[in-house]
Design an enzyme around this catalytic site. Structure first.
Site, short mmCIF file in Angstrom:
data_model
loop_
_atom_site.label_atom_id
_atom_site.label_comp_id
_atom_site.label_asym_id
_atom_site.label_seq_id
_atom_site.Cartn_x
_atom_site.Cartn_y
_atom_site.Cartn_z
N TYR A 1 -5.86 5.54 -7.61
CA TYR A 1 -6.02 5.45 -6.17
C TYR A 1 -7.42 4.96 -5.86
O TYR A 1 -8.40 5.71 -5.94
CB TYR A 1 -5.78 6.80 -5.50
CG TYR A 1 -5.84 6.70 -3.98
CD1 TYR A 1 -5.11 5.73 -3.31
CD2 TYR A 1 -6.65 7.55 -3.23
CE1 TYR A 1 -5.16 5.61 -1.93
CE2 TYR A 1 -6.70 7.44 -1.85
CZ TYR A 1 -5.95 6.47 -1.21
OH TYR A 1 -6.00 6.34 0.15
N TYR B 1 0.83 -1.21 0.00
CA TYR B 1 0.00 0.00 0.00
C TYR B 1 0.86 1.25 0.00
O TYR B 1 1.79 1.39 0.79
CB TYR B 1 -0.93 0.00 1.22
CG TYR B 1 -1.91 1.14 1.19
CD1 TYR B 1 -3.06 1.06 0.39
CD2 TYR B 1 -1.70 2.29 1.93
CE1 TYR B 1 -3.97 2.11 0.36
CE2 TYR B 1 -2.61 3.33 1.90
CZ TYR B 1 -3.73 3.24 1.11
OH TYR B 1 -4.63 4.27 1.07
#
Length: 386
Positions: free
Chosen positions: A341, A291
């Site tokens: 995103y 991440y």
């Protein structure tokens, strides 16, 4: 049957789907979600009426019943939501997989749909007249955005270990290079150099523009079912080998500075429990999807998951380990910094493509993968294998 064999390799990801990615899309979040889920079910060759489990984020604006009704699902037997945004995707998948492994449900769908390009959808855009929740420990001191909180951690890391901005740049540069080879990435036509990185405007010292994730619209969906069923399905399965969520003792969201060791984040708690269950250790992982809402989170996670020692991640990345041809390719579609995103959901779909052997930036011989979520929140991780 032991505790670990009750889950290990019992379920598989058998379908993935996504919409177009863009800075702004005209569709609603419901429309985007339905398109991605339908594409994932088509990819798997599963009829919508077979779906009986759903997993999503607490931040998802579309309720489960809207998804089920619009797509023609049958009766649902399991549905769950996972909190903490960037910490959630692996937890949402893992919880659905556990329900299937235990026989509670048979076919699960996990999705993430976002209209991030709409400023009103950005949870950090608002201003509270009074702060009386846990943010009272950081907001009054000027840490008003997640980037500010991560910047403090990176500055501490630089102080402790002598890391430089040039080393940090290697994360953004590697992921931009992957994005340049990915036709779906938002940054596919925008190459980056070290000089352009260093010259970019500062957002929160030492983090510049390119250390921050994109603002984008789109949706992604993942289909999970029992491993024993995969012989009847359209696509090669990606087995869910191990799963854990984690949160450190007395955790403080994003700003865990008061802890005895702020760099042993929730990722450390997740990693210890994940590797305990897994027959595959860090040394056997072929590539990782880590991440990356902010580039320092990649460095912190590399250390917490055991891919390098304490204080070594900046040099590890700068030496080319995470780039194309490196010993541990990381975020091979461009990640949140350069692909799209969607709170890390794209990291899962890229892991599946790699393990199927159909990724745009294919890693030779890719058979095992770690997928992790946000280092600075309560989080989760998966070990996936071919």
């Amino acid at each position: 049957m032991t505790q670990t064999t009750a889950f290990k390799d019992r379920t598989a990801i058998v379908g993935i789907g996504q919409t177009a990615f863009a800075k702004s899309l005209p569709e609603t979040e419901l429309q985007l979600a339905c398109r991605a889920i339908r594409a994932a079910l088509d990819d798997a060759g599963i009829d919508p009426g077979e779906v009986d489990a759903l997993g999503c984020f607490t931040q998802e604006t579309t309720p489960e019943f809207e998804i089920a009704r619009n797509l023609g699902f049958g009766e649902l037997h399991f549905f769950s939501q996972v909190a903490h945004g960037g910490g959630a995707i692996c937890g949402a998948i893992g919880q659905v997989a556990m329900a299937i492994a235990l026989g509670v449900a048979k076919v699960g769908v996990v999705w993430r749909s976002r209209k991030r390009g709409d400023p009103s959808k950005r949870q950090w855009a608002g201003v509270q007249p009074r702060i009386d929740d846990h943010w009272k420990w950081s907001r009054p001191h000027g840490l008003s955005r997640p980037v500010d909180e991560v910047a403090v951690m990176m500055r501490r890391y630089m102080h402790d270990h002598g890391a430089t901005r040039e080393q940090l740049a290697s994360v953004a540069l590697a992921q931009r290079a992957y994005a340049n080879g990915n036709p779906d990435a938002l940054m596919r036509e925008k190459p980056m150099t070290l000089s352009s990185y260093l010259d970019a405007r500062m957002i929160s010292d030492p983090l510049c523009l390119f250390d921050n994730c994109l603002e984008s619209d789109g949706a992604i969906a993942i289909v999970v079912t029992a491993a024993e069923r995969v012989r009847d399905l359209r696509r090669s399965p990606v087995l869910i080998h191990a799963f854990s969520q984690g949160m450190t003792r007395e955790h403080q969201l994003m700003t865990d500075y008061h802890g005895a060791d702020p760099f042993r984040s929730s990722s450390g708690a997740t990693a210890a429990n994940l590797w305990r269950q897994s027959d595959i250790g860090p040394a056997e992982i072929d590539f990782a999807q880590i991440y990356d809402a902010f580039s320092p989170l990649v460095l912190f996670s590399l250390e917490n998951y055991g891919f390098c020692g304490r204080g070594e991640a900046a040099a590890f990345a700068a030496g080319g380990a995470i780039a194309k041809g490196g010993s541990l390719p990381v975020n091979t579609s461009g990640g949140s910094l350069s692909e799209v995103y969607l709170h890390g959901a794209n990291l899962v779909t890229e892991a599946v493509r790699q393990l199927r052997g159909e990724a745009a930036n294919q890693v030779d011989g890719a058979e095992t993968c770690l997928v992790s979520t946000c280092d600075s929140t309560p989080n989760g991780a998966l070990v996936l294998r071919r």
